[in-house]
Design an enzyme around this catalytic site. Structure first.
Site, mmCIF file in Angstrom:
data_model
loop_
_atom_site.group_PDB
_atom_site.id
_atom_site.type_symbol
_atom_site.label_atom_id
_atom_site.label_comp_id
_atom_site.label_asym_id
_atom_site.label_seq_id
_atom_site.Cartn_x
_atom_site.Cartn_y
_atom_site.Cartn_z
ATOM 1 C CG PHE A 119 -14.728 51.256 -48.152
ATOM 2 C CD1 PHE A 119 -13.400 51.078 -47.306
ATOM 3 C CD2 PHE A 119 -14.656 52.794 -48.651
ATOM 4 C CE1 PHE A 119 -12.454 51.823 -46.957
ATOM 5 C CE2 PHE A 119 -13.552 53.495 -48.462
ATOM 6 C CZ PHE A 119 -12.648 53.203 -47.833
ATOM 7 N N PRO A 155 -20.399 61.810 -40.809
ATOM 8 C CG PRO A 155 -22.299 61.551 -39.225
ATOM 9 C CD PRO A 155 -20.985 60.848 -39.617
ATOM 10 N NE ARG A 203 -36.655 69.916 -82.146
ATOM 11 C CZ ARG A 203 -38.035 69.595 -81.873
ATOM 12 N NH1 ARG A 203 -38.448 68.572 -82.448
ATOM 13 N NH2 ARG A 203 -38.548 70.449 -81.048
ATOM 14 C CD GLN A 214 -29.177 74.389 -72.692
ATOM 15 O OE1 GLN A 214 -29.234 73.695 -71.870
ATOM 16 N NE2 GLN A 214 -29.852 75.355 -72.975
ATOM 17 C CD GLU A 252 -15.991 55.963 -55.541
ATOM 18 O OE1 GLU A 252 -15.137 55.096 -56.196
ATOM 19 O OE2 GLU A 252 -17.178 55.685 -55.996
HETATM 20 C C1 LIG Z 1 -24.121 57.955 -53.105
HETATM 21 C C2 LIG Z 1 -22.733 58.083 -52.215
HETATM 22 C C3 LIG Z 1 -22.281 56.912 -52.005
HETATM 23 C C4 LIG Z 1 -21.153 57.010 -51.084
HETATM 24 N N1 LIG Z 1 -20.550 55.876 -51.062
HETATM 25 C C5 LIG Z 1 -19.663 55.672 -49.918
HETATM 26 C C6 LIG Z 1 -19.081 54.234 -49.486
HETATM 27 O O1 LIG Z 1 -19.631 53.265 -49.795
HETATM 28 N N2 LIG Z 1 -18.322 54.499 -48.390
HETATM 29 C C7 LIG Z 1 -17.769 55.516 -47.989
HETATM 30 O O2 LIG Z 1 -16.951 55.825 -47.047
HETATM 31 N N3 LIG Z 1 -18.146 56.811 -48.423
HETATM 32 C C8 LIG Z 1 -19.122 56.947 -49.327
HETATM 33 N N4 LIG Z 1 -19.629 58.104 -49.814
HETATM 34 C C9 LIG Z 1 -19.159 59.229 -49.285
HETATM 35 C C10 LIG Z 1 -18.307 60.226 -50.455
HETATM 36 O O3 LIG Z 1 -17.083 59.588 -50.601
HETATM 37 C C11 LIG Z 1 -18.372 61.632 -49.566
HETATM 38 O O4 LIG Z 1 -19.474 62.275 -49.678
HETATM 39 C C12 LIG Z 1 -17.258 62.367 -50.277
HETATM 40 O O5 LIG Z 1 -16.107 62.026 -49.983
HETATM 41 C C13 LIG Z 1 -17.351 63.870 -49.861
HETATM 42 O O6 LIG Z 1 -17.432 64.182 -48.556
HETATM 43 P P1 LIG Z 1 -18.335 65.043 -47.931
HETATM 44 O O7 LIG Z 1 -19.563 64.712 -48.394
HETATM 45 O O8 LIG Z 1 -18.349 65.074 -46.238
HETATM 46 O O9 LIG Z 1 -18.014 66.510 -48.216
HETATM 47 P P2 LIG Z 1 -16.861 67.344 -47.625
HETATM 48 O O10 LIG Z 1 -15.767 66.704 -47.322
HETATM 49 O O11 LIG Z 1 -17.650 68.077 -46.499
HETATM 50 O O12 LIG Z 1 -16.625 68.455 -48.610
HETATM 51 C C14 LIG Z 1 -17.757 69.464 -49.052
HETATM 52 C C15 LIG Z 1 -17.434 70.230 -50.418
HETATM 53 O O13 LIG Z 1 -16.033 71.034 -49.972
HETATM 54 C C16 LIG Z 1 -15.181 70.726 -50.696
HETATM 55 N N5 LIG Z 1 -13.979 70.673 -50.026
HETATM 56 C C17 LIG Z 1 -13.586 70.026 -49.023
HETATM 57 N N6 LIG Z 1 -12.105 70.200 -48.558
HETATM 58 C C18 LIG Z 1 -11.945 71.177 -49.596
HETATM 59 C C19 LIG Z 1 -10.524 72.095 -49.684
HETATM 60 N N7 LIG Z 1 -9.403 71.455 -48.818
HETATM 61 N N8 LIG Z 1 -10.537 72.740 -50.444
HETATM 62 C C20 LIG Z 1 -11.403 73.146 -51.181
HETATM 63 N N9 LIG Z 1 -12.777 72.449 -51.496
HETATM 64 C C21 LIG Z 1 -12.779 71.461 -50.404
HETATM 65 C C22 LIG Z 1 -15.411 69.350 -51.528
HETATM 66 O O14 LIG Z 1 -14.822 69.252 -52.748
HETATM 67 C C23 LIG Z 1 -16.835 69.424 -51.392
HETATM 68 O O15 LIG Z 1 -17.389 69.966 -52.622
HETATM 69 C C24 LIG Z 1 -20.943 58.087 -50.659
HETATM 70 C C25 LIG Z 1 -21.430 59.275 -51.005
HETATM 71 C C26 LIG Z 1 -22.495 59.077 -51.761
HETATM 72 C C27 LIG Z 1 -23.323 60.661 -52.009
#
Ligand SMILES: Cc1cc2nc3c(=O)[nH]c(=O)nc-3n(C[C@H](O)[C@H](O)[C@H](O)COP(=O)(O)OP(=O)(O)OC[C@H]3O[C@@H](n4cnc5c(N)ncnc54)[C@H](O)[C@@H]3O)c2cc1C
Length: 383
Positions: A126, A131, A270, A338, A365
Site C-alpha cells: 500500500f 517524502p 527482585r 524501568q 498509520e
Molecule cells: C516502518 C514504517 C512502515 C510504514 N508503512 C507504510 C506503508 O506501508 N504505506 C504507507 O503509505 N505509509 C507507510 N508508512 C508511513 C507512515 O504511516 C507515516 O510515517 C506516518 O503517517 C507519519 O507521516 P510522516 O512520517 O510524514 O510524519 P509527518 O506527517 O510529517 O508528521 C510529523 C510529526 O508531526 C505531527 N503532526 C502532523 N500534523 C500535525 C498537526 N496538524 N498537528 C500537530 N501535530 C502534527 C505528527 O503527529 C508527527 O508526530 C510507514 C512508516 C514506517 C516508519
C-alpha cells in the site's frame, strides 16, 4: 450490556494463549532476522495457525476464508501480540495479506489481482506516504494524469512496507491536486514491472522494519486499473482504516498485558535494599497505573470493534481506540523496562523489542497528534 466474551471466543482465547505461551514465547528471540520471520519458523507457525482454524481468518467465506468478525479478530491479534516472535508488521502467518479494497474488484480485475493474492501467488503493498506528505495525504505530489485510456504517473512514495516482495501496488495518487483529499486522490493497482516503476531506497528502522521508496517516472497505468471513481480513492481507503485502528488497539492490549505480567513477576522476586521491589510504593504505583490503563484500553478496543462489526458509525471510537491503546502500551513497555532495570535493555528479554515497536506505533498509520486532531473535531461538534 455484556462485558464478557461469548463462550466460543473465550475458548479461542484459551487455545491461543496456550499456543503463544508454550510454542512462541520460549523461542521468541530466535524466530526473526532483519529480513523478517525465518522460513522454518514461518512454516511451523503457519501449520499451527491452520490447526487452530485461523488461516485466512478475516477472508470472507465466499473466497474460502473463515469470515471471522472484528471482535474475534481482536481476540487473535491481542493474544499474538503477547510475544515478539513475529515481526510487528505484515507477518502473514494468518494468511495472505489482503487489502480490503481488493474485495471491491470484479471480473477481469478480480481474476488478475484479488484471486492470486488469496491463493498466495501475488503480494500487494500500500503506497500513500510521500517524502512531503505523511499525516496529510491531501498534500501528496504524486500525480496521475489522464492520457487516453491510460494515466501517466509521476512521483515518489516513501516508507512502503513489503514493497520489495510485492507484485503490485495499491497506489494513492493525485488526479486533481487542487482538491487534495476531498475528491482529488484516486486509487490504482499498479504492477511492478510496469516501465517507469522502480524501487528506490530501502530504510532501516529501529524496529527492524525495512520499508521502501517507490519511484514512478512516466509510468503508464491503464484506466481500468483505477479502483472506484476518479477522486474517490481517499474515501475508499478511509472506509477500511477503522479496522486498522482497532488492530492497533488489540495489539497494544497484548503488549501491555505481557508487560504487566513480566513487571509484576519481576517486582516480586527482585530484592533491593533488603526488600522485594513489589513492596515499594514507587513500584506498586507503576503496576497499578499499568493495570488501570490496560483495563480502560480493553473497554475502548472492544467497544470500537463491537460497533464496527455491528455496522455502526464508529469512526471516532476507532480514533480514540488507536490513540489511547497505542500510547498506553508504550507507557506500559516503558514502565516494564524501568522496573527491570538494566536487564530490560538487553536482547535476552523481549522488553526492548516491545518498547521499540510500541514507540513506532505512536507515529505510523496515524500519528498520535493526528488522532487527537480528529478527535478534537468530533468533540467540538458534539459537546
Ligand atoms: C516502518 C514504517 C512502515 C510504514 N508503512 C507504510 C506503508 O506501508 N504505506 C504507507 O503509505 N505509509 C507507510 N508508512 C508511513 C507512515 O504511516 C507515516 O510515517 C506516518 O503517517 C507519519 O507521516 P510522516 O512520517 O510524514 O510524519 P509527518 O506527517 O510529517 O508528521 C510529523 C510529526 O508531526 C505531527 N503532526 C502532523 N500534523 C500535525 C498537526 N496538524 N498537528 C500537530 N501535530 C502534527 C505528527 O503527529 C508527527 O508526530 C510507514 C512508516 C514506517 C516508519
Amino acid at each position: 450490556m455484556d462485558f464478557e466474551l461469548p463462550e466460543e471466543l473465550r475458548m479461542l482465547k484459551t487455545q491461543l494463549r496456550r499456543f503463544v505461551d508454550e510454542e512462541m514465547i520460549p523461542v521468541e528471540r530466535e524466530t526473526c532476522t532483519d529480513d523478517g520471520l525465518k522460513p522454518e519458523w514461518r512454516a511451523k507457525f503457519e501449520k499451527r495457525i491452520k490447526d487452530l482454524g485461523l488461516w485466512m481468518m478475516e477472508v470472507p467465506e465466499q473466497y474460502g476464508g473463515v469470515g471471522m468478525g472484528l471482535v474475534a479478530s481482536v481476540v487473535v491479534w491481542q493474544e499474538l501480540a503477547r510475544t515478539v516472535a513475529l515481526p510487528s508488521r505484515e507477518h502473514g502467518i494468518l494468511g495472505p495479506s489482503v487489502r480490503n479494497i481488493l474485495y471491491t474488484l470484479d471480473g477481469e480485475m478480480q481474476e488478475k489481482y484479488l484471486l492470486p493474492v488469496l491463493r498466495g501467488e501475488k503480494r500487494v503493498c500500500f503506497a500513500q506516504t510521500e517524502p512531503d506528505a505523511g499525516s496529510d495525504p491531501g498534500g501528496m505530489r504524486t500525480t496521475a494524469v489522464r492520457s487516453g485510456d491510460h494515466y501517466v504517473v509521476n512521483g515518489t512514495k516513501r516508507f512502503i512496507t513489503a514493497a520489495g516482495d510485492a507484485d503490485f501496488i495499491q497506489l494513492m495518487a493525485a488526479t486533481d491536486r487542487s482538491k487534495g483529499s476531498r475528491g482529488g486522490i484516486s486509487c490504482f493497482l499498479v504492477d511492478f514491472g510496469t516501465p517507469g516503476v522502480r524501487l528506490g531506497t530501502q530504510y532501516q528502522t529501529m524496529m527492524g522494519d525495512r520499508p521502501w521508496e517507490i519511484i514512478f517516472e512516466d509510468a503508464r497505468v491503464p484506466v481500468k486499473n483505477r479502483v472506484g471513481a476518479e477522486g474517490d480513492g481517499f474515501r475508499l481507503a478511509q472506509k477500511w482504516l477503522g479496522h486498522g485502528r482497532v488492530h492497533h488497539g488489540a495489539r497494544a492490549l497484548g503488549v501491555a498485558e505481557r508487560c504487566l505480567q513480566m513487571a509484576t513477576s519481576y517486582a516480586k522476586q527482585r530484592v533491593t535494599f533488603g526488600k522485594p521491589l513489589a513492596e515499594r510504593q514507587a513500584i506498586q504505583w507503576m503496576l497499578a497505573d499499568m493495570h488501570i490503563e490496560l483495563e480502560a484500553a480493553r473497554l475502548l478496543v472492544y467497544q470500537a470493534a463491537t460497533k464496527i462489526e455491528a455496522g455502526e458509525d464508529a469512526r471516532n471510537d476507532a480514533y480514540v481506540c488507536k490513540y489511547y491503546a497505542d500510547e498506553m502500551a508504550f507507557r506500559a513497555a516503558d514502565a516494564c523496562m524501568q522496573i527491570h532495570g538494566g536487564i530490560a535493555l538487553t536482547t535476552d528479554l523481549p522488553i526492548e523489542k516491545m518498547w521499540r515497536q510500541q514507540r513506532s506505533y505512536r507515529i505510523t498509520e496515524g500519528a498520535s497528534e493526528v488522532m487527537k486532531m480528529v478527535i478534537a473535531r468530533h468533540v467540538l461538534k458534539t459537546y
